[in-house]
Design a protein around this motif. Structure first.
Motif, PDB file in Angstrom:
ATOM      1  N   GLY A 131       0.840  -1.211   0.000  1.00 14.79           N
ATOM      2  CA  GLY A 131       0.000   0.000   0.000  1.00 14.79           C
ATOM      3  C   GLY A 131       0.860   1.240   0.000  1.00 14.79           C
ATOM      4  N   ASN A 132       0.990   1.845   1.170  1.00 18.32           N
ATOM      5  CA  ASN A 132       1.821   3.030   1.399  1.00 18.32           C
ATOM      6  C   ASN A 132       1.454   4.200   0.497  1.00 18.32           C
ATOM      7  N   ARG A 133       0.221   4.665   0.651  1.00 20.36           N
ATOM      8  CA  ARG A 133      -0.221   5.865  -0.070  1.00 20.36           C
ATOM      9  C   ARG A 133      -1.467   6.426   0.621  1.00 20.36           C
ATOM     10  N   PRO A 134      -1.812   7.661   0.340  1.00 20.28           N
ATOM     11  CA  PRO A 134      -3.087   8.188   0.841  1.00 20.28           C
ATOM     12  C   PRO A 134      -4.231   7.499   0.110  1.00 20.28           C
ATOM     13  N   GLU A 135      -5.200   6.997   0.853  1.00 16.09           N
ATOM     14  CA  GLU A 135      -6.300   6.284   0.223  1.00 16.09           C
ATOM     15  C   GLU A 135      -7.460   6.118   1.197  1.00 16.09           C
ATOM     16  N   SER A 136      -8.649   5.957   0.664  1.00 14.91           N
ATOM     17  CA  SER A 136      -9.804   5.573   1.465  1.00 14.91           C
ATOM     18  C   SER A 136      -9.568   4.179   2.029  1.00 14.91           C
ATOM     19  N   GLY A 137      -9.853   3.991   3.305  1.00 10.15           N
ATOM     20  CA  GLY A 137      -9.612   2.700   3.929  1.00 10.15           C
ATOM     21  C   GLY A 137     -10.389   1.569   3.279  1.00 10.15           C
ATOM     22  N   THR A 138     -11.663   1.808   3.007  1.00  6.69           N
ATOM     23  CA  THR A 138     -12.468   0.740   2.403  1.00  6.69           C
ATOM     24  C   THR A 138     -11.961   0.405   1.006  1.00  6.69           C
ATOM     25  N   LYS A 139     -11.479   1.406   0.282  1.00 10.86           N
ATOM     26  CA  LYS A 139     -11.002   1.174  -1.087  1.00 10.86           C
ATOM     27  C   LYS A 139      -9.706   0.372  -1.092  1.00 10.86           C
ATOM     28  N   ILE A 140      -8.764   0.744  -0.224  1.00  9.05           N
ATOM     29  CA  ILE A 140      -7.480   0.049  -0.252  1.00  9.05           C
ATOM     30  C   ILE A 140      -7.605  -1.364   0.309  1.00  9.05           C
TER      31      ILE A 140
END
Length: 398
Positions: A131-140
């Motif tokens: 991962g390691n990026r800004p993202e919506s929790g449900t999306k990632i």
């Protein structure tokens, strides 16, 4: 300690329920944000929150919430509060309410976390980071969850706030192991090189990407308060303090005598009802996070409105059970406009509602220049001044 005007004060934070852009919204690219306004628009006049309505939730606004008219005679005192802290995170908002504004911006990571932090987490946990990026929790989680289940990796992500979030399937990484990893990550970002507000454990369950759901076993590992908060002053003076929801996490347990973890908003209101049935002299501080976690970040105005209406029903019970020497304070810690761009918190003014059955009149508290007025009022009630941050509105309540 002087004789308190109110024996018990119940403070309820409707997490992320903002009421229009703050004067400094442009600094945060949040001009046009209005959580309550956009939720009302999504309901096209059918948002039913009668208890908040009679407390003046629309009276404190220039433009009423659609479907929630202003009332001629609110039963309480109402106004708005403006944040002075450098950020718009829950930690910033709650710390400022308790007399400790966050003056220096905490670190954020719009391009992901530095390799040195991730390598240390990998070495400690024996697990790879993905991962390691800004993202919506449900999306990632939907994107990487199946991989995580196969490999045992750690899904690490962030947002526009100063947070490092670690997601893992509960059947793959036991909760206590996830918490231990988060505790270690907390030690890496307490400054001076990197200072992060919260490490958040984000456990989830489900068989596949179409059925993953985050559980109520979330845990926030927050930066230790950098100074004495109003909760500390109250506790040291022998005033009983209760934290419901993520209050205990936000203050790392400091200044809290009795704590309750919430499974949901409704579970939180069950705890409020329980504490209201107790005989004590003190302050009960509650956070209801579903507005934010379930609907604000996911940009779901209909779900947000449903949560508001569910809360409003439970608020009716609270109003019925308040005693003449009780004070109810309702506010928010920031905005998270489900009708706005992006998926992050929004820099907004927040509601301030103050009610006691003993009040003989009502009126406006205006726009308070800092969230710290909230805590200053609580301290003033119990004969304290604390950090001398904020201005009490206790004498305005009549």
């Amino acid at each position: 300690m002087k004789t308190a005007k109110y024996k018990r004060i119940f403070g309820i934070v409707m997490d992320s329920v903002g009421t229009g852009e703050a004067p400094d919204a442009a600094k945060f690219d949040d001009v046009g944000s209005d959580t309550l306004g956009h939720v009302g628009e999504a309901y096209q006049g059918k948002l039913a929150i009668p208890n908040l309505q009679k407390l003046g939730i629309s009276n404190l606004r220039q433009t009423p919430i659609q479907g929630v008219d202003k009332v001629t005679s609110p039963i309480d005192y109402y106004g708005k509060m403006q944040e002075t802290s450098a950020g718009k995170d829950s930690m910033d908002g709650h710390w400022e309410m308790m007399g400790l504004p966050v003056q220096k911006p905490l670190d954020t990571f719009p391009n992901g976390f530095p390799a040195e932090i991730l390598q240390k987490i990998e070495a400690f946990s024996g697990r790879k980071v993905i991962g390691n990026r800004p993202e919506s929790g449900t999306k990632i989680i939907a994107e990487l969850g199946e991989q995580q289940m196969k490999t045992g990796d750690l899904i690490i992500y962030t947002s526009g706030d100063s947070v490092l979030q670690i997601a893992a399937h509960e059947d793959v990484i036991p909760l206590q192991e996830l918490y231990k990893i988060c505790e270690y990550a907390r030690t890496l970002v307490n400054g001076p090189d990197y200072t992060i507000g919260r490490i958040i454990a984000r456990p989830y369950v489900g068989p596949d990407k179409d059925h993953f759901t985050r559980t109520a076993n979330r845990h926030d590992f927050t930066l230790e308060p950098t100074g004495t908060t109003d909760l500390d002053y109250l506790q040291k003076a022998g005033v009983h303090t209760v934290g419901i929801g993520k209050i205990n996490d936000i203050f790392s347990g400091h200044g809290i005598d009795e704590g309750y973890h919430n499974e949901s908003n409704m579970d939180g209101m069950d705890h409020v009802d329980h504490v209201m049935a107790e005989d004590f002299t003190g302050f009960c501080f509650t956070n209801l996070v579903d507005f934010d976690a379930m609907y604000g970040h996911r940009r779901n105005p209909i779900g947000f409105g449903e949560a508001l209406m569910d809360f409003d029903k439970r608020l009716g019970t609270v109003l019925e059970n308040l005693k003449d020497d009780d004070l109810l304070l309702i506010t928010a810690d920031h905005g998270n406009d489900p009708g706005f761009k992006g998926s992050d918190h929004t820099r907004e003014l927040v509601p301030l509602l103050a009610y006691s059955p003993s009040m003989t009149t009502s009126g406006s508290l205006g726009v308070r220049q800092t969230f710290a007025d909230f805590g200053a009022t609580v301290l003033d009630n119990f004969g304290m001044t604390g950090n001398s941050v904020g201005s009490s509105f206790l004498t305005d309540l009549k």
